[in-house]
Scaffold this motif. Structure first.
Motif, PDB file in Angstrom:
ATOM      1  N   THR A   1       0.837  -1.197   0.000  1.00  0.00           N
ATOM      2  CA  THR A   1       0.000   0.000   0.000  1.00  0.00           C
ATOM      3  C   THR A   1       0.869   1.244   0.000  1.00  0.00           C
ATOM      4  OG1 THR A   1      -1.739  -1.155   1.215  1.00  0.00           O
ATOM      5  CG2 THR A   1      -1.798   1.241   1.250  1.00  0.00           C
ATOM      6  N   GLN A   2       1.929   1.223   0.787  1.00  0.00           N
ATOM      7  CA  GLN A   2       2.826   2.362   0.862  1.00  0.00           C
ATOM      8  C   GLN A   2       3.570   2.592  -0.451  1.00  0.00           C
ATOM      9  OE1 GLN A   2       2.762   4.494   3.384  1.00  0.00           O
ATOM     10  NE2 GLN A   2       1.106   3.171   4.122  1.00  0.00           N
ATOM     11  N   ARG A   3       3.777   1.543  -1.203  1.00  0.00           N
ATOM     12  CA  ARG A   3       4.450   1.711  -2.496  1.00  0.00           C
ATOM     13  C   ARG A   3       3.587   2.533  -3.454  1.00  0.00           C
ATOM     14  NH1 ARG A   3       6.431  -3.592  -1.510  1.00  0.00           N
ATOM     15  NH2 ARG A   3       4.735  -4.585  -2.639  1.00  0.00           N
ATOM     16  N   ILE A   4       2.280   2.328  -3.389  1.00  0.00           N
ATOM     17  CA  ILE A   4       1.389   3.134  -4.223  1.00  0.00           C
ATOM     18  C   ILE A   4       1.414   4.587  -3.738  1.00  0.00           C
ATOM     19  CG2 ILE A   4      -0.961   3.442  -5.063  1.00  0.00           C
ATOM     20  CD1 ILE A   4      -1.433   0.483  -4.537  1.00  0.00           C
ATOM     21  N   ALA A   5       1.381   4.765  -2.417  1.00  0.00           N
ATOM     22  CA  ALA A   5       1.404   6.120  -1.856  1.00  0.00           C
ATOM     23  C   ALA A   5       2.684   6.852  -2.256  1.00  0.00           C
ATOM     24  CB  ALA A   5       1.281   6.055  -0.337  1.00  0.00           C
ATOM     25  N   SER A   6       3.784   6.114  -2.377  1.00  0.00           N
ATOM     26  CA  SER A   6       5.053   6.754  -2.720  1.00  0.00           C
ATOM     27  C   SER A   6       5.040   7.333  -4.135  1.00  0.00           C
ATOM     28  CB  SER A   6       6.209   5.754  -2.578  1.00  0.00           C
ATOM     29  OG  SER A   6       6.131   4.731  -3.567  1.00  0.00           O
ATOM     30  N   GLU A   7       4.173   6.813  -5.004  1.00  0.00           N
ATOM     31  CA  GLU A   7       4.068   7.369  -6.349  1.00  0.00           C
ATOM     32  C   GLU A   7       3.568   8.810  -6.308  1.00  0.00           C
ATOM     33  OE1 GLU A   7       1.879   4.972  -9.109  1.00  0.00           O
ATOM     34  OE2 GLU A   7       2.542   3.102  -8.191  1.00  0.00           O
ATOM     35  N   ILE A   8       2.698   9.090  -5.333  1.00  0.00           N
ATOM     36  CA  ILE A   8       2.155  10.438  -5.197  1.00  0.00           C
ATOM     37  C   ILE A   8       3.262  11.410  -4.811  1.00  0.00           C
ATOM     38  CG2 ILE A   8       0.494  11.863  -3.938  1.00  0.00           C
ATOM     39  CD1 ILE A   8      -1.094   9.204  -3.476  1.00  0.00           C
ATOM     40  N   MET A   9       4.056  11.039  -3.814  1.00  0.00           N
ATOM     41  CA  MET A   9       5.158  11.890  -3.388  1.00  0.00           C
ATOM     42  C   MET A   9       6.201  12.020  -4.484  1.00  0.00           C
ATOM     43  SD  MET A   9       6.524  13.888  -1.235  1.00  0.00           S
ATOM     44  CE  MET A   9       5.539  13.687   0.258  1.00  0.00           C
ATOM     45  N   ALA A  10       6.414  10.953  -5.256  1.00  0.00           N
ATOM     46  CA  ALA A  10       7.388  11.018  -6.347  1.00  0.00           C
ATOM     47  C   ALA A  10       6.982  12.077  -7.368  1.00  0.00           C
ATOM     48  CB  ALA A  10       7.520   9.656  -7.023  1.00  0.00           C
ATOM     49  N   GLY A  11       5.687  12.161  -7.662  1.00  0.00           N
ATOM     50  CA  GLY A  11       5.215  13.178  -8.595  1.00  0.00           C
ATOM     51  C   GLY A  11       5.455  14.580  -8.069  1.00  0.00           C
ATOM     52  N   LEU A  12       5.217  14.773  -6.775  1.00  0.00           N
ATOM     53  CA  LEU A  12       5.442  16.082  -6.175  1.00  0.00           C
ATOM     54  C   LEU A  12       6.935  16.415  -6.147  1.00  0.00           C
ATOM     55  CD1 LEU A  12       4.376  18.569  -4.738  1.00  0.00           C
ATOM     56  CD2 LEU A  12       4.415  17.278  -2.590  1.00  0.00           C
ATOM     57  N   LEU A  13       7.767  15.446  -5.835  1.00  0.00           N
ATOM     58  CA  LEU A  13       9.218  15.665  -5.816  1.00  0.00           C
ATOM     59  C   LEU A  13       9.732  16.060  -7.198  1.00  0.00           C
ATOM     60  CD1 LEU A  13      10.380  12.738  -3.517  1.00  0.00           C
ATOM     61  CD2 LEU A  13      10.725  15.172  -3.072  1.00  0.00           C
ATOM     62  N   ASP A  14       9.233  15.394  -8.234  1.00  0.00           N
ATOM     63  CA  ASP A  14       9.661  15.724  -9.595  1.00  0.00           C
ATOM     64  C   ASP A  14       9.299  17.165  -9.931  1.00  0.00           C
ATOM     65  OD1 ASP A  14      10.643  13.189  -9.948  1.00  0.00           O
ATOM     66  OD2 ASP A  14       8.920  12.457 -11.096  1.00  0.00           O
ATOM     67  N   ALA A  15       8.083  17.569  -9.546  1.00  0.00           N
ATOM     68  CA  ALA A  15       7.646  18.939  -9.838  1.00  0.00           C
ATOM     69  C   ALA A  15       8.485  19.950  -9.069  1.00  0.00           C
ATOM     70  CB  ALA A  15       6.166  19.095  -9.493  1.00  0.00           C
ATOM     71  N   CYS A  16       8.788  19.639  -7.807  1.00  0.00           N
ATOM     72  CA  CYS A  16       9.596  20.562  -7.003  1.00  0.00           C
ATOM     73  C   CYS A  16      11.014  20.662  -7.540  1.00  0.00           C
ATOM     74  CB  CYS A  16       9.617  20.097  -5.546  1.00  0.00           C
ATOM     75  SG  CYS A  16       8.064  20.355  -4.664  1.00  0.00           S
ATOM     76  N   ALA A  17      11.573  19.541  -7.977  1.00  0.00           N
ATOM     77  CA  ALA A  17      12.934  19.554  -8.523  1.00  0.00           C
ATOM     78  C   ALA A  17      12.995  20.342  -9.826  1.00  0.00           C
ATOM     79  CB  ALA A  17      13.409  18.119  -8.745  1.00  0.00           C
ATOM     80  N   ALA A  18      11.903  20.331 -10.588  1.00  0.00           N
ATOM     81  CA  ALA A  18      11.874  21.040 -11.867  1.00  0.00           C
ATOM     82  C   ALA A  18      11.712  22.545 -11.691  1.00  0.00           C
ATOM     83  CB  ALA A  18      10.732  20.512 -12.734  1.00  0.00           C
ATOM     84  N   GLU A  19      11.309  22.965 -10.499  1.00  0.00           N
ATOM     85  CA  GLU A  19      11.099  24.385 -10.231  1.00  0.00           C
ATOM     86  C   GLU A  19      12.032  24.855  -9.124  1.00  0.00           C
ATOM     87  OE1 GLU A  19       7.021  25.326  -9.439  1.00  0.00           O
ATOM     88  OE2 GLU A  19       6.277  23.984 -10.980  1.00  0.00           O
TER      89      GLU A  19
END
Length: 223
Positions: free
Chosen positions: A131-149
């Motif tokens: 379950t936590q592996r699915i949740a980590s996909e959400i944070m990964a998307g946010l991290l990618d956006a933050c790294a790009a900005e």
């Protein structure tokens, strides 16, 4: 109530028995969401669902072994729904602020779904690791956006230094410490606002929570 991904059953890819099992499990989950909306996840009862569906308790247990298995499926559906929402926004080229608005819209669409994964833990329930592996996909998307900005280079803060050495929560993301801090700041502050709004704590205060959320998002984005 639509609280997760809809299962698409493709004719010819499953046996009639497999298709029937999938349909029954989906119906059970819809009854479960209605129970949660009425009495909360801690009151979830498979026997009550069986009665509503005109089944015996033992018959229903052939589809979900126990309450925790059913809750796990609901949690996975909720996380997957938000992960898919974030991925779709990212593919459309949205920025961090866009993800923040997507989060609020997703939460408002179904507050019980939001509270199941981000509210008070269900007594006696422990989510499995997958379950936590699915949740980590959400944070990964946010991290990618933050790294790009990335903001202009500034001296590292104590939290930057700390997260550089404690980044297991970020998974394989190559985001620099400053992006880790930014993602965590977005996540904690916006969830704080959403939790207060959805729990009704702004009711009667005479302002629009959407304006408060938008202002906080702009502040976090440095705009």
């Amino acid at each position: 109530m639509d609280s997760g991904r809809q299962v698409v059953i493709e004719p010819g890819t499953r046996t009639p028995r497999e298709r029937y099992r999938t349909q029954v499990r989906e119906e059970v989950k819809q009854h479960a969401w209605r129970q949660i909306a009425t009495a909360g996840a801690s009151a979830l009862s498979l026997n009550a669902i069986a009665k509503q569906m005109g089944m015996s308790g033992p018959a229903l247990y052939r589809y979900f072994a126990n309450r925790d298995e059913l809750i796990t499926e609901l949690v996975k559906d909720a996380y997957r729904s938000l992960a898919d929402t974030f991925r779709a926004r990212a593919e459309a080229g949205t920025d961090v602020s866009g993800l923040a608005q997507a989060l609020r819209q997703w939460a408002l669409e179904d507050p019980q779904r939001y509270f199941l994964v981000y509210g008070t833990p269900v007594p006696g329930y422990q989510a499995p690791e997958d379950t936590q592996r699915i949740a980590s996909e959400i944070m990964a998307g946010l991290l990618d956006a933050c790294a790009a900005e990335q903001p202009p280079t500034t001296p590292p803060t104590p939290l930057d230094t700390h997260l550089a050495e404690h980044r297991a929560w970020a998974g394989p993301s190559p985001a620099p410490p400053s992006a880790l801090v930014r993602a965590l700041t977005f996540w904690t502050r916006l969830h704080g606002l959403l939790s207060l709004e959805l729990a009704g704590h702004f009711t009667g205060m005479g302002f629009d929570p959407a304006q408060l959320y938008a202002a906080e998002t702009q502040t976090l984005a440095g705009r």
